[in-house]
Write an enzyme that holds these catalytic residues in place. Structure first.
Site, PDB file in Angstrom:
ATOM      1  N   ASN A   1       0.840  -1.193   0.000  1.00  0.00           N
ATOM      2  CA  ASN A   1       0.000   0.000   0.000  1.00  0.00           C
ATOM      3  C   ASN A   1       0.876   1.244   0.000  1.00  0.00           C
ATOM      4  O   ASN A   1       2.099   1.141  -0.081  1.00  0.00           O
ATOM      5  CB  ASN A   1      -0.953  -0.026   1.207  1.00  0.00           C
ATOM      6  CG  ASN A   1      -0.188  -0.189   2.512  1.00  0.00           C
ATOM      7  OD1 ASN A   1       0.574   0.684   2.920  1.00  0.00           O
ATOM      8  ND2 ASN A   1      -0.389  -1.333   3.170  1.00  0.00           N
TER       9      ASN A   1
ATOM     10  N   LYS B   1       9.845 -16.817 -10.121  1.00  0.00           N
ATOM     11  CA  LYS B   1       9.103 -15.720 -10.734  1.00  0.00           C
ATOM     12  C   LYS B   1       8.056 -16.245 -11.703  1.00  0.00           C
ATOM     13  O   LYS B   1       8.345 -17.096 -12.545  1.00  0.00           O
ATOM     14  CB  LYS B   1      10.070 -14.795 -11.473  1.00  0.00           C
ATOM     15  CG  LYS B   1       9.398 -13.628 -12.168  1.00  0.00           C
ATOM     16  CD  LYS B   1      10.413 -12.785 -12.929  1.00  0.00           C
ATOM     17  CE  LYS B   1       9.722 -11.680 -13.723  1.00  0.00           C
ATOM     18  NZ  LYS B   1      10.678 -10.892 -14.500  1.00  0.00           N
TER      19      LYS B   1
ATOM     20  N   PHE C   1      -5.126   3.386  14.318  1.00  0.00           N
ATOM     21  CA  PHE C   1      -5.257   4.393  13.255  1.00  0.00           C
ATOM     22  C   PHE C   1      -6.287   3.903  12.252  1.00  0.00           C
ATOM     23  O   PHE C   1      -6.413   2.691  12.017  1.00  0.00           O
ATOM     24  CB  PHE C   1      -3.920   4.627  12.556  1.00  0.00           C
ATOM     25  CG  PHE C   1      -3.077   5.687  13.207  1.00  0.00           C
ATOM     26  CD1 PHE C   1      -2.819   6.884  12.560  1.00  0.00           C
ATOM     27  CD2 PHE C   1      -2.541   5.494  14.471  1.00  0.00           C
ATOM     28  CE1 PHE C   1      -2.046   7.869  13.153  1.00  0.00           C
ATOM     29  CE2 PHE C   1      -1.763   6.461  15.081  1.00  0.00           C
ATOM     30  CZ  PHE C   1      -1.520   7.656  14.418  1.00  0.00           C
TER      31      PHE C   1
END
Length: 404
Positions: free
Chosen positions: A209, A288, A322
């Site tokens: 984020n 990957k 928060f």
């Protein structure tokens, strides 16, 4: 708060130097002993005699002007100061302080000082926002220098923008709050989380984020300066961690959960400022993922809600959460406070200018079980952190009074 305190006032060469006379007068009226150092440029804007008269002490201008053979003046001033104020602090003076230059009386004294420093920048808006000035202030911030944000208004250059020296009353208030806050959390152990967690689905890609870690680190710095023993559990961050704290680095939500729970029992105050991922990939690939199909579907599963788990396990800790919201802020914040058994929720609307992720400012509303407890306008994140922790300290003080 200022009576009997020795304050060293550094005045540098900007048009706002005239405000130093008002500031000096107000500090003396509050009972402080004020010693003034002026740069050569500052003398072009205001006469030393003015500040000498107001401070009732000689104004220091020249490193080599030694009046007392029994002391080296710049060392003596540095040693005696309880607090150093630089007002106005020009871009040049901040650059010299960041670089460790010592080519005049003020910079030499600052390099020898161990007292806390509060700087009040004042300059043209483009100078204030220049990458060099921003970098210098970040460097100084990491060393513990505090800043009083400049105001927005008519600048001497004609711009209407940010860059005005804070008003003398606000600078005096900052000095008073500094001395008042130094023992607010003395003896307390504070645990704070910061940054954005990382949830990998292969070795090079992950979900995360926009959290920068600035708010969590600001909480840690403020708590440290209020006398607390601080531990920071930090995930991905965009800025260096503060000094003088224990730093625990983690990556994922699961790692953060483990790090926090292992330290929870010893904490007096816990501030959950990190932005923790709500979901993580079910499968983490060992190699990957190659681009093949036109689309890629990831299956996600919920992570453990760290704040809820802390609320469930609470055994005397003061728990602060928060909440980053985009709508119905009060409703969502109060719901979160109740569901997660928090003592306070610090909520902000991340769509509001000056209050989103990654910036240096925030605008928050703080809620307790009874509803709104504190509302703060757009402030620097350090000042926001101080105000929130002052509320925490007041609540802890109230709890002690009730226990008696």
């Amino acid at each position: 708060m200022l009576r009997g305190k020795t304050i060293l006032l550094g005045v540098t060469g900007g048009i706002a130097a005239y405000k130093a006379a008002i500031l000096c007068s107000k500090l003396v009226q509050k009972g402080a002993e004020v010693h003034v150092i002026m740069t050569e440029s500052a003398v072009r804007f205001i006469a030393p005699l003015t500040l000498q008269t107001l401070s009732r002490h000689p104004v220091h201008l020249d490193t080599f002007d030694e009046q007392n053979p029994g002391a080296v003046t710049h060392i003596d001033l540095a040693d005696r100061a309880d607090l150093i104020l630089i007002a106005p602090a020009t871009a040049n003076s901040l650059a010299k302080l960041a670089a460790g230059l010592a080519d005049d009386m003020l910079s030499t004294t600052l390099l020898a000082a161990t007292a806390p420093i509060i700087a009040a920048p004042a300059m043209n808006v483009h100078m204030y926002e220049h990458p060099a000035t921003v970098a210098n202030m970040e460097t100084l911030g990491r060393r513990g220098v505090r800043f009083i944000d400049p105001g927005t208004g008519q600048l001497a250059c004609g711009y209407v923008a940010k860059g005005r020296l804070a008003e003398p009353e606000d600078i005096v208030l900052a000095a008073e709050r500094f001395f008042a806050s130094r023992t607010l959390l003395a003896g307390k152990r504070l645990l704070v989380t910061a940054g954005g967690t990382v949830e990998r689905f292969d070795p090079v890609r992950y979900l995360t984020n926009d959290s920068s870690g600035k708010m969590g680190f600001a909480i840690a710095e403020a708590a440290r300066d209020m006398g607390a023993e601080v531990t920071v559990v930090a995930a991905r961050t965009d800025v260096p961690a503060p000094g003088g704290v224990e730093l625990v680095r983690v990556e994922s939500a699961e790692q953060m959960l483990e790090a926090v729970l292992s330290r929870y029992a010893e904490a007096d105050i816990v501030v959950k400022a990190a932005a923790v991922a709500d979901y993580r990939p079910v499968e983490r690939h060992a190699s990957k993922l190659k681009k093949s199909a036109a689309t890629l579907t990831l299956e996600l599963e919920k992570t453990t809600d760290i704040l809820a788990e802390l609320g469930r396990r609470k055994s005397g800790q003061f728990l602060v959460g928060f909440a980053a919201e985009t709508e119905r802020l009060a409703e969502h914040a109060m719901d979160k406070l109740r569901r997660k058994n928090c003592d306070l929720i610090v909520a902000n609307d991340v769509t509001m200018e000056g209050a989103g992720f990654g910036g240096d400012t925030n605008a928050v509303q703080v809620f307790d079980a009874a509803g709104p407890a504190l509302s703060l306008p757009v402030l620097g994140k350090r000042e926001t952190a101080e105000r929130v922790l002052e509320l925490v300290a007041a609540r802890l003080g109230g709890a002690r009074e009730e226990a008696r």
